[in-house]
Design a protein around this motif. Structure first.
Motif, PDB file in Angstrom:
ATOM      1  N   ALA A 150      -5.632   9.793   6.066  1.00 55.64           N
ATOM      2  CA  ALA A 150      -4.747   9.917   7.229  1.00 55.64           C
ATOM      3  C   ALA A 150      -4.901   8.727   8.173  1.00 55.64           C
ATOM      4  N   SER A 153       0.583   4.647   7.633  1.00 57.88           N
ATOM      5  CA  SER A 153       1.608   4.845   6.616  1.00 57.88           C
ATOM      6  C   SER A 153       1.189   4.120   5.338  1.00 57.88           C
ATOM      7  N   LYS A 175      -3.554  12.195   1.731  1.00 55.40           N
ATOM      8  CA  LYS A 175      -2.514  12.633   2.648  1.00 55.40           C
ATOM      9  C   LYS A 175      -2.485  14.153   2.698  1.00 55.40           C
ATOM     10  N   PRO A 179       4.178  12.910   1.101  1.00 55.22           N
ATOM     11  CA  PRO A 179       4.779  12.049   2.128  1.00 55.22           C
ATOM     12  C   PRO A 179       6.048  11.345   1.634  1.00 55.22           C
ATOM     13  N   GLU A 182       7.250   8.307   3.684  1.00 50.39           N
ATOM     14  CA  GLU A 182       6.359   7.145   3.521  1.00 50.39           C
ATOM     15  C   GLU A 182       6.560   6.486   2.161  1.00 50.39           C
TER      16      GLU A 182
END
Length: 222
Positions: A150, A153, A175, A179, A182
């Motif tokens: 985390a 991006s 993550k 995502p 992303e």
């Protein structure tokens, strides 16, 4: 919850993940949890304050990376960089669980890097080092794996660390939920990179989605 209770829960989670940790490694993880809780009161290493919550949300969450990382290593010693490591997650956990992996934790906040160096000294982790630096400015030998939890991006993470990647090396980004936005941004900004595997991580005791994205330059495929 007592330290004995925390250790029991940690041991159960490690067993569920089939990590085969020794008593010494479990003791080191609990010692790390104690240091994280103690130093957090002054250094603000994490927004999570309760040791029981830290155990699940930080330590066990980081432990979920170990099985896929071991599959990737396939018994080889690795140089691994943990970017935006904060209080040492997942870097410290990796260093404890796999002594053959040389772990460098990088953070722009000096007190966090100092804390990780202190953990290495107090717990006795010769395979763990800390760097206080912006990762894109850091001068170091290249790495086999670059990971983050985390941190940023996917596009920023890979762009800022690309110069530290060995040929045929990989990124492993932890993550929460898949995502999608992303990934779309990464495809647009770095079309030469390949997300070659996305796997769901199972975190014992945590009712939340977690996934691990494996990325490499497309030229290294084959």
């Amino acid at each position: 919850m007592t330290e004995l209770d925390l250790r029991s829960r940690l041991a159960a989670a490690a067993e569920e993940l089939q990590l085969g940790l020794s008593d010494q490694q479990l003791d080191q993880l609990i010692a790390y949890l104690g240091l994280l809780s103690k130093w957090n009161k002054v250094y603000n290493l994490t927004a999570v304050r309760d040791p029981e919550a830290m155990l699940t949300q930080h330590l066990v969450d980081s432990l979920s990376l170990i099985p896929p990382l071991r599959r990737h290593a396939d018994g080889r010693p690795l140089r691994l960089m943990d970017v935006g490591s904060g209080g040492g997650l997942p870097g410290v956990v990796i260093a404890i669980c796999d002594p053959a992996i040389s772990v460098t934790c990088v953070d722009t906040v000096g007190k966090k890097a100092f804390f990780i160096a202190q953990v290495a000294a107090e717990i006795g982790l010769p395979n763990l080092r800390a760097e206080h630096a912006r990762v894109e400015k850091l001068r170091t030998e290249p790495f086999d794996v670059i990971t983050s939890r985390a941190f940023a991006s996917l596009a920023d993470f890979t762009e800022w660390t690309r110069m530290h990647l060995k040929p045929s090396a990989v990124w492993a980004a932890m993550k929460g939920q898949h995502p999608a936005e992303e990934l779309a941004e990464l495809a647009q900004r770095a079309p030469d990179l390949s997300v070659f595997h996305v796997e769901q991580l199972q975190v014992p005791g945590l009712d939340a989605q977690r996934c691990l994205l494996w990325i490499r330059p497309a030229a290294s495929i084959g």
